[in-house]
Design a protein around this motif. Sequence first.
Motif, short mmCIF file in Angstrom:
data_model
loop_
_atom_site.label_atom_id
_atom_site.label_comp_id
_atom_site.label_asym_id
_atom_site.label_seq_id
_atom_site.Cartn_x
_atom_site.Cartn_y
_atom_site.Cartn_z
N ARG A 1 49.22 53.42 -2.38
CA ARG A 1 49.18 52.37 -3.39
C ARG A 1 48.69 52.93 -4.72
O ARG A 1 49.24 52.60 -5.78
CB ARG A 1 48.28 51.22 -2.94
CG ARG A 1 48.26 50.03 -3.89
CD ARG A 1 47.43 48.88 -3.36
NE ARG A 1 47.95 48.37 -2.09
CZ ARG A 1 47.39 48.58 -0.91
NH1 ARG A 1 46.27 49.26 -0.81
NH2 ARG A 1 47.93 48.09 0.19
N THR B 1 50.96 53.10 -8.17
CA THR B 1 50.45 52.42 -9.36
C THR B 1 50.34 53.38 -10.54
O THR B 1 50.68 53.04 -11.67
CB THR B 1 49.09 51.77 -9.07
OG1 THR B 1 49.21 50.90 -7.95
CG2 THR B 1 48.60 50.97 -10.27
N LEU C 1 54.46 50.67 1.74
CA LEU C 1 53.67 49.54 1.22
C LEU C 1 54.39 48.22 1.46
O LEU C 1 53.76 47.22 1.81
CB LEU C 1 53.40 49.74 -0.27
CG LEU C 1 52.51 50.93 -0.63
CD1 LEU C 1 52.46 51.12 -2.14
CD2 LEU C 1 51.10 50.74 -0.08
#
Length: 334
Positions: free
Chosen positions: A7, A11, A72
């Motif tokens: 994650r 990002t 994810l």
Amino acid sequence: MELRQLRYFVTVVEEANFTRAAARLHLAQPGVSAQIRQLERELGQPLLDRGGRAVTVTEVGRAVLPYARAALAAAEGIRQSVDEFSGLLRGRVRVGLVSGASTRRFDMASLLADFHDAHPQVEISLTEDTSERMLDALHRGELDLAVTGLAADEPPPGISVRLVVDEPLVAAVAADGPLLRTYPAGGSIPLAALRDRPLISLPRGTGLRGVLERSCAEAGFRPRIAFEAAAPPVLERLAARGLGVAVIPPPADGAAAGLRTLALAAPQPRGRVALTWRTDGPAAPAARALLAQLRSTLPVPGAEAAPPEETQEPSAAPRPRRREPDRARERPAG
């Protein structure tokens, strides 16, 4: 390898900056950087190039990125499946709002607050931007739904709409404006009469600007834009000071603001604002639930005479296996 590391990696790639990524994740920047370095050590290859002004993805990182996103998404799918059994609604919904759209017609902040009160586990991200960029963001999956201006009669391919505002635009001028010597206030004026006059409009990329440019082209001229502003109230103030003709929705109280208005004709441009979403519908239950609530609560033009105008209904959300008191709101209204 941990999901949080993936994650963080995704990002940082999306933000192209560790500091912005950490702020989005609500974490300290050193912690994000340390976790990604640990992931790189485990994989044995650098995933990010930190040498330039912006963080970029390496060739290995570019190959890893789709798998990280898929992992994810799979984890989120597991959570959503469990939530279907428990009746819990949670997640993140990304909403776009065209600047100035909610000032007079509806209170978007209150609508989102009501939804958050009913579903406190859902995080809502609100972005203001031009209609053009938000429609592109919908196509790319960066927004779940948006309230945008419509420049054309038909929505873009792959986008469904439900009209919120549909009204004729007017020419607003100062109370002593020279245009009123030829066309009395409260009357009408052909759009071609605005040729070569200084006009006041929303910026390029907004629905109203697109409508103005298209209507002027139909009337045989190109508009001369003297001033731009992001919200109709600012346009009204500029026009009231005699800086040009504002082509805007009818002001709430133009006389009190020092404005006089003229109806536009031949052609008559209309300002249209709509709730928009991808035709295949938002994937996440939280986004589907918010879409259903907004479709049922946002105003409808001419609601007294006709049902809501909609095109290309989104796919209905799956029915939960257990009936809970508020689960009906998770399916878009039919």
